[in-house]
Scaffold this motif. Structure first.
Motif, PDB file in Angstrom:
ATOM      1  N   ALA B 488     -26.837 -43.402 -74.408  1.00 30.67           N
ATOM      2  CA  ALA B 488     -25.866 -44.469 -74.624  1.00 30.67           C
ATOM      3  C   ALA B 488     -26.372 -45.782 -74.059  1.00 30.67           C
ATOM      4  O   ALA B 488     -26.310 -46.828 -74.704  1.00 30.67           O
ATOM      5  CB  ALA B 488     -24.533 -44.084 -73.978  1.00 30.67           C
ATOM      6  N   LEU B 489     -26.897 -45.703 -72.845  1.00 28.52           N
ATOM      7  CA  LEU B 489     -27.382 -46.923 -72.205  1.00 28.52           C
ATOM      8  C   LEU B 489     -28.530 -47.533 -72.994  1.00 28.52           C
ATOM      9  O   LEU B 489     -28.623 -48.751 -73.119  1.00 28.52           O
ATOM     10  CB  LEU B 489     -27.861 -46.614 -70.779  1.00 28.52           C
ATOM     11  N   THR B 490     -29.401 -46.661 -73.485  1.00 26.69           N
ATOM     12  CA  THR B 490     -30.530 -47.136 -74.271  1.00 26.69           C
ATOM     13  C   THR B 490     -30.038 -47.909 -75.486  1.00 26.69           C
ATOM     14  O   THR B 490     -30.547 -48.986 -75.797  1.00 26.69           O
ATOM     15  CB  THR B 490     -31.386 -45.951 -74.726  1.00 26.69           C
ATOM     16  N   GLN B 491     -29.066 -47.325 -76.142  1.00 26.88           N
ATOM     17  CA  GLN B 491     -28.520 -47.966 -77.320  1.00 26.88           C
ATOM     18  C   GLN B 491     -27.928 -49.323 -76.964  1.00 26.88           C
ATOM     19  O   GLN B 491     -28.186 -50.332 -77.626  1.00 26.88           O
ATOM     20  CB  GLN B 491     -27.454 -47.050 -77.935  1.00 26.88           C
ATOM     21  N   LYS B 492     -27.163 -49.332 -75.904  1.00 26.78           N
ATOM     22  CA  LYS B 492     -26.519 -50.573 -75.494  1.00 26.78           C
ATOM     23  C   LYS B 492     -27.560 -51.641 -75.182  1.00 26.78           C
ATOM     24  O   LYS B 492     -27.437 -52.795 -75.587  1.00 26.78           O
ATOM     25  CB  LYS B 492     -25.643 -50.315 -74.256  1.00 26.78           C
ATOM     26  N   ARG B 493     -28.563 -51.199 -74.479  1.00 25.48           N
ATOM     27  CA  ARG B 493     -29.588 -52.165 -74.087  1.00 25.48           C
ATOM     28  C   ARG B 493     -30.299 -52.716 -75.306  1.00 25.48           C
ATOM     29  O   ARG B 493     -30.572 -53.919 -75.393  1.00 25.48           O
ATOM     30  CB  ARG B 493     -30.611 -51.498 -73.156  1.00 25.48           C
ATOM     31  N   ARG B 494     -30.550 -51.817 -76.229  1.00 23.56           N
ATOM     32  CA  ARG B 494     -31.215 -52.256 -77.463  1.00 23.56           C
ATOM     33  C   ARG B 494     -30.374 -53.344 -78.130  1.00 23.56           C
ATOM     34  O   ARG B 494     -30.882 -54.373 -78.551  1.00 23.56           O
ATOM     35  CB  ARG B 494     -31.405 -51.056 -78.396  1.00 23.56           C
ATOM     36  N   GLU B 495     -29.093 -53.042 -78.228  1.00 19.91           N
ATOM     37  CA  GLU B 495     -28.213 -54.001 -78.889  1.00 19.91           C
ATOM     38  C   GLU B 495     -28.232 -55.342 -78.162  1.00 19.91           C
ATOM     39  O   GLU B 495     -28.343 -56.400 -78.794  1.00 19.91           O
ATOM     40  CB  GLU B 495     -26.786 -53.460 -78.937  1.00 19.91           C
ATOM     41  N   ALA B 496     -28.138 -55.243 -76.851  1.00 19.50           N
ATOM     42  CA  ALA B 496     -28.124 -56.482 -76.070  1.00 19.50           C
ATOM     43  C   ALA B 496     -29.414 -57.255 -76.263  1.00 19.50           C
ATOM     44  O   ALA B 496     -29.403 -58.468 -76.484  1.00 19.50           O
ATOM     45  CB  ALA B 496     -27.925 -56.143 -74.599  1.00 19.50           C
ATOM     46  N   LEU B 497     -30.530 -56.516 -76.216  1.00 15.97           N
ATOM     47  CA  LEU B 497     -31.813 -57.179 -76.376  1.00 15.97           C
ATOM     48  C   LEU B 497     -31.913 -57.835 -77.745  1.00 15.97           C
ATOM     49  O   LEU B 497     -32.343 -58.981 -77.870  1.00 15.97           O
ATOM     50  CB  LEU B 497     -32.946 -56.163 -76.208  1.00 15.97           C
ATOM     51  N   GLU B 498     -31.492 -57.102 -78.754  1.00 16.35           N
ATOM     52  CA  GLU B 498     -31.607 -57.635 -80.119  1.00 16.35           C
ATOM     53  C   GLU B 498     -30.739 -58.866 -80.295  1.00 16.35           C
ATOM     54  O   GLU B 498     -31.144 -59.852 -80.907  1.00 16.35           O
ATOM     55  CB  GLU B 498     -31.241 -56.561 -81.141  1.00 16.35           C
ATOM     56  N   ARG B 499     -29.576 -58.756 -79.714  1.00 13.44           N
ATOM     57  CA  ARG B 499     -28.642 -59.875 -79.825  1.00 13.44           C
ATOM     58  C   ARG B 499     -29.250 -61.102 -79.167  1.00 13.44           C
ATOM     59  O   ARG B 499     -29.265 -62.195 -79.746  1.00 13.44           O
ATOM     60  CB  ARG B 499     -27.324 -59.498 -79.160  1.00 13.44           C
ATOM     61  N   THR B 500     -29.716 -60.884 -77.964  1.00 14.98           N
ATOM     62  CA  THR B 500     -30.306 -61.990 -77.227  1.00 14.98           C
ATOM     63  C   THR B 500     -31.513 -62.538 -77.982  1.00 14.98           C
ATOM     64  O   THR B 500     -31.724 -63.746 -78.055  1.00 14.98           O
ATOM     65  CB  THR B 500     -30.748 -61.530 -75.835  1.00 14.98           C
ATOM     66  N   GLU B 501     -32.273 -61.632 -78.529  1.00 19.75           N
ATOM     67  CA  GLU B 501     -33.452 -62.054 -79.279  1.00 19.75           C
ATOM     68  C   GLU B 501     -33.052 -62.978 -80.423  1.00 19.75           C
ATOM     69  O   GLU B 501     -33.668 -64.013 -80.640  1.00 19.75           O
ATOM     70  CB  GLU B 501     -34.183 -60.819 -79.832  1.00 19.75           C
ATOM     71  N   LYS B 502     -32.029 -62.547 -81.142  1.00 18.39           N
ATOM     72  CA  LYS B 502     -31.613 -63.340 -82.280  1.00 18.39           C
ATOM     73  C   LYS B 502     -31.226 -64.744 -81.841  1.00 18.39           C
ATOM     74  O   LYS B 502     -31.644 -65.739 -82.431  1.00 18.39           O
ATOM     75  CB  LYS B 502     -30.402 -62.666 -82.960  1.00 18.39           C
ATOM     76  N   LEU B 503     -30.421 -64.775 -80.788  1.00 14.31           N
ATOM     77  CA  LEU B 503     -29.998 -66.069 -80.276  1.00 14.31           C
ATOM     78  C   LEU B 503     -31.201 -66.915 -79.909  1.00 14.31           C
ATOM     79  O   LEU B 503     -31.297 -68.088 -80.299  1.00 14.31           O
ATOM     80  CB  LEU B 503     -29.125 -65.875 -79.038  1.00 14.31           C
ATOM     81  N   LEU B 504     -32.076 -66.282 -79.155  1.00 18.79           N
ATOM     82  CA  LEU B 504     -33.229 -67.033 -78.690  1.00 18.79           C
ATOM     83  C   LEU B 504     -34.089 -67.484 -79.858  1.00 18.79           C
ATOM     84  O   LEU B 504     -34.671 -68.565 -79.827  1.00 18.79           O
ATOM     85  CB  LEU B 504     -34.060 -66.196 -77.720  1.00 18.79           C
ATOM     86  N   GLU B 505     -34.159 -66.644 -80.864  1.00 18.43           N
ATOM     87  CA  GLU B 505     -34.941 -67.029 -82.036  1.00 18.43           C
ATOM     88  C   GLU B 505     -34.326 -68.236 -82.719  1.00 18.43           C
ATOM     89  O   GLU B 505     -35.034 -69.153 -83.129  1.00 18.43           O
ATOM     90  CB  GLU B 505     -35.033 -65.862 -83.015  1.00 18.43           C
ATOM     91  N   THR B 506     -32.991 -68.171 -82.826  1.00 20.06           N
ATOM     92  CA  THR B 506     -32.300 -69.309 -83.452  1.00 20.06           C
ATOM     93  C   THR B 506     -32.587 -70.573 -82.674  1.00 20.06           C
ATOM     94  O   THR B 506     -32.959 -71.604 -83.240  1.00 20.06           O
ATOM     95  CB  THR B 506     -30.792 -69.064 -83.486  1.00 20.06           C
TER      96      THR B 506
END
Lengths: 92, 914
Positions: B488-506
């Protein structure tokens, strides 16, 4: 490269201008001939490289040393020369 | 048995008589027989309660005969005839005789009639036959039967009595010791045998008869006197009486034997009973032991540890090795005992042994079988248990190991996954984190089956009923729960990372956009600033006007530029908005550019400021340019006058020198006139200089109003001055030379003309070729003059030549030149030497020759130079330089302190003439 020897009968002047020397980083050569002079008569030509003076290798002599050596030959001057071919190659 | 000394008497050693001799009935014998046989019959008949008195009479009716037979045989004959008639008697006797015959006796010449008639011989014979058959015939002693058997019996029995020797049934018995011996043998208490004497036969006989009758129930059948008195007693009588003894004793014997047998039987019985008892006991014990042992073998309580189990196995082994074998032995013994017992019973004709209830052989075997089965079961169970425990141990260990390894791996992973490191990361850091996370995810996946393995092992442990299953299960559960959590934690972290990545990419995109636009804009601004501040150097009004126009054009672009600026700022604001909205923790700087909005705005303001300033500057400049223009015009006007004037004068002067009209003196005076006019013109030059000064101060560098620069004018002026002076000088020199050397004016003119002809550019000099041509034209053509043919020129001609060329021919100078062109002092100057000289001169280089020649001059023509001469002729520094470096001169004309300047000179140039 033709190398040859000339023996000039004294006394001086021999009728050529010597140019170069170790201190000038240029090999010793004949830069000028007095027309009808002893060198010219012996078949020396302008541009000939001086390989030896009185049998000794001239490659390591400074201009003064070569000059003194030649001056020291009173009665007879023996020079070892070489003439470049038409296709120029720098002597080592 | 006492051994009595036998009194050997040959009398007794008489051969036996044959039975056939019975036909000869000796009267003595008859008497004896009659007595004996009667007694014998009575001994039997008394059992039936009857007697006979007279043997030949009492048997005549056959009734007593039948009775006798019944008694002695123990069997029932046929019913006797009760009639009294002869035929009945004969019938009865025949019944008797038939009976006898039925017993296997051949009745030779004995008929019923004789008996009924009372024939003594016949009757006696018949009785003897009966006696023989029923009393003697059945005697069997050691496989010897009847008479021989009886005899043997007597012999055996009397064997210990040395004074008794039974050889026959007559004489041997005469001394009576035989009978006594027989009695004593069986019943020693009845006769005191020691007291008997051989020589007292009567006593002996009577004693024997009495004792026999009294104690042995043997009626007297013989008469002592008869026996002693007769030489040879009646064999049959003896035999009959002795057979009675036999039957009496053998009865006792039988009794004894019976008693023995009974004892034996009883003993056997007792033995058997003991055996049975033993069997029962043994069987009981064995069964008890089995009963006790079976539960122990049925015990299936498992142990927890291998060690305990192995202990159990050890116990079992002990059981098998130590405890059971004796029991096997016992069972075996039991079987043997049983079999022995049965055999014994069977042999002794007893019924088979029936063990008590539950102790039967089958019971034992069953129990034993049960035991063995249980044993096997137990052993199997033990081994299985051990195997199970082994497996359990192994599994448990495996579980522990795997669990530990897994726990070690998961240690810290949860904490790592909970990190919020992405909140403060840059885009590249996020990407790196994502990659790391990806790697972690695949690592996690790889561990999945390890977790499954652990769970499988735990399951197996449960199935195999591991004693510590609870703790195993607890640990397993913990691991599984943790695993799920990790997932569960792995999944959550992935989501958080991806989200942050997207933002940062934008944001990154925006930054990039910003940078892409800000940079050129910044450049443009900087360029603009630069341009606006650009100090301009303009020299014309057109230029300033151009600048002004450009400036106006620039001002026109400002509105668009402002739009761009606002757009750029807009991008930046968007970034800020995103950062604020999503709480992205930024380092805050644009990685693509260092240009901040503040910077942009600052520069923009600056630009705005600079614009009016430039306006002003341009205006000022414009004014200045106009002023300059005026100056230019002024100068130009002037120069345009002065320039040509100078030109004209130059030409005129040149013409004078060239044309050579009149004498040298005329030329001279003409020239001097020019000189004066030139001098008078000076103020004009000065004025121009003044104007030029102004122009220079105004930094005006060009002037389209005139082609003449101040320099031109100046140079021209000086040239003019120089020319006039030189020309004058030349003329003066020519005058001198002409006067000195006597060169004719014509010659000079010729030289000059030729010279001028070849001096195409009117520079007053000739290049070597020009000069060569010139010389040729002067007559130094080889064809014309023998002297010239040699291509040589004499020194005077040469000098003239030089002078005509304008060389200053001082003596020293000429000497120098000569030493160069004619080193051999031949007195001539070869063309080549000359040309060489010229070329060298025009090339304007100093050669070793020149230096050496110079030294020579200084040395006063000597081949060496002295220190004093150096110091005198050269400046102090150069003198000391030379003094320090020159080697001493060693020529033949050397003097002390002479220095070799020649070597020095050539050494300078690397050239020497030799």
């Amino acid at each position: 490269m033709d190398s040859f020897k000339v023996v000039l009968e004294g006394p001086a002047p021999w009728g050529f201008r010597l140019q170069g020397g170790k201190d000038f980083n240029v090999p010793l050569s004949i830069s000028r001939l007095t027309p009808g002079g002893k060198a010219a008569q012996a078949g020396v030509a302008v541009g000939d490289w001086v390989l030896s003076i009185d049998g000794e290798n001239a490659g390591s002599l400074t201009h003064i040393e070569a000059q003194n050596k030649i001056r020291a030959c009173g009665e007879r001057l023996s020079l070892g020369l070489s003439r470049a071919q038409p296709v120029q190659s720098k002597p080592q | 048995m006492d051994h009595y000394d036998s009194q050997q008497t040959n009398d007794y050693m008489q051969p036996e008589e044959d039975w056939d001799r019975d036909l000869l009935l000796d009267p003595a014998w008859e008497k004896q027989q009659r007595k004996t046989f009667t007694a014998w019959c009575n001994s039997h008949l008394r059992k039936a309660g009857t007697q006979i008195e007279n043997i030949e009479e009492d048997f005549r009716d056959g009734l007593k005969l039948m009775l006798l037979l019944e008694v002695i045989s123990g069997e029932r004959l046929a019913k006797p005839e009760r009639g009294k008639m002869r035929v009945h008697k004969i019938s009865n006797v025949n019944k008797a005789l038939d009976f006898i015959a039925s017993k296997g006796v051949k009745l030779v010449s004995i008929g019923a009639e004789e008996i009924v008639d009372g024939n003594v011989k016949m009757t006696l014979g018949m009785i003897w036959t009966i006696i023989l058959r029923f009393a003697i015939q059945d005697i069997s002693v050691e496989e010897t039967s009847a008479k021989e058997g009886l005899l043997l019996w007597c012999q055996r029995k009397t064997a210990p009595y040395k004074n008794v020797n039974i050889q026959n049934f007559h004489i041997s018995w005469k001394d009576g010791l035989g009978f006594c011996a027989l009695i004593h043998r069986h019943r020693p208490e009845l006769i005191d045998y020691g007291k008997l004497r051989k020589d007292d036969p009567l006593t002996n006989l009577n004693t024997a008869f009495d004792v026999a009758e009294k104690y042995l129930d043997i009626p007297k059948m013989l008469d002592a006197e008869d026996i002693v008195g007769t030489a040879r007693p009646d064999e049959k009588a003896i035999m009959t009486y002795v057979s009675s003894f036999y039957h009496a004793f053998s009865g006792a014997q039988k009794a004894e034997t019976a008693a023995n047998r009974i004892c034996k039987v009883l003993a056997v019985n007792q033995e058997n009973e003991q055996l049975m008892e033993d069997y029962e006991k043994l069987a009981s014990d064995l069964l008890e032991w089995i009963r006790r042992t079976i539960p122990w073998l049925e015990n299936r309580v498992p142990e927890n540890t291998m060690h305990a189990m192995q202990q159990k196995l050890e116990d079992f082994r002990d059981y098998r090795r130590l405890h059971k074998p004796p029991k096997v032995q016992e069972k075996c013994q039991l079987e043997i005992n049983f079999n022995t017992l049965q055999t014994k019973l069977r042999l002794s004709n007893r019924p088979a042994f029936m063990p008590s209830e539950g102790r039967m052989v089958s019971d034992i075997n069953n129990a034993w079988g049960c035991l063995e089965q249980v044993e096997k079961g137990y052993e199997e169970w033990l081994l299985n248990e051990i195997r199970r425990l082994e497996r359990l141990d192994h599994l448990a260990e495996k579980f522990r190991q795997k669990a530990s390894i897994h726990e070690a791996w998961t240690d810290g992973k949860e904490a790592m996954l909970r990190q919020k490191d992405y909140e403060t990361a840059t885009l590249s850091e996020i990407k790196a984190l994502l990659k790391k996370h990806e790697a972690f995810e695949s690592d996690l996946a790889a561990h999945q089956d390890r977790v499954e393995q652990i769970a499988a092992i735990a399951q197996e442990l449960n199935e195999l009923d591991y004693y510590d299953s609870p703790s195993v299960n607890a640990r397993c559960q913990k691991i599984c729960d943790q695993w799920d959590n990790l997932g569960a934690l792995t999944q959550k972290r992935r989501e958080a990372l991806e989200r942050t990545e997207k933002l940062l990419e934008t944001i990154d995109q925006l930054y990039l956009e910003y940078a892409k636009r800000a940079a050129p804009f910044n450049n443009w601004m900087e360029g603009a600033m630069e341009d606006l501040q650009d100090t301009f150097i303009v020299h014309t009004i057109e230029e300033i006007q151009g600048l002004t126009t450009a400036h106006e054009q620039f001002k026109a672009t400002l509105p668009d530029a402002d739009k761009e600026r606002l757009a750029i700022l807009g991008i930046h604001n968007e970034v800020s908005k995103i950062v604020q909205t999503y709480h992205v923790n930024m380092a805050g700087t644009n990685p693509y550019t260092t240009i901040t909005p503040q910077e942009i705005n600052g520069k923009w303001d600056h630009v705005r400021q600079l614009v009016p300033r430039r306006d002003q500057a341009l205006t000022e400049e414009h004014a200045r340019q106009q002023h300059n223009e005026r100056l230019r015009k002024q100068f130009g006007a002037q120069a345009n006058v002065i320039g040509p004037w100078i030109q004209t004068k130059m030409e005129e002067i040149g013409r004078i020198s060239i044309e050579m009209h009149g004498t040298l003196e005329d030329q001279l005076s003409h020239l001097r006139q020019y000189e004066k006019s030139i001098v008078n013109y000076k103020p004009k030059i000065d004025q121009l200089e003044g104007d030029h000064q102004l122009i220079q101060e105004a930094l005006i560098f060009d002037n389209k109003h005139t082609n003449y620069t101040m320099e031109h004018i100046r140079v021209g002026w000086e040239q003019l001055l120089t020319t006039i002076a030189r020309t004058i000088n030349e003329v003066e020199n020519q005058i001198l030379t002409r006067d000195a050397k006597g060169i004719s004016q014509e010659q000079m003119n010729e030289f000059r003309a030729s010279f001028n002809h070849f001096d195409r550019d009117h520079s007053g000099t000739l290049g070597p070729e020009e000069f060569k041509a010139c010389l040729i034209s002067l007559g130094y053509d080889i064809g014309n003059d023998p002297q010239k043919k040699t291509g040589m020129m004499d020194t005077d001609d040469f000098r003239a030549c030089l002078i005509s060329m304008g060389y200053n021919m001082g003596e020293a100078e000429f000497a120098r030149i000569m030493s160069i062109v004619d080193p051999n002092r031949l007195g001539v100057v070869t063309f080549q030497a000359f040309i060489d000289f010229m070329s060298r001169e025009t090339a304007d280089t100093d050669t070793a020759d020149q230096v050496m020649a110079s030294f020579k001059i200084l040395a006063g023509d000597k081949n060496y130079i002295t220190v004093d001469e150096l110091r005198r002729e050269l400046p102090p520094d150069q003198a000391e330089y030379c003094i320090a470096r020159m080697a001493p001169y060693t020529g033949p004309d050397s003097v002390p302190g002479a220095l070799d300047y020649m070597s020095f000179s050539t050494a300078l140039y690397g050239e020497s003439d030799l």
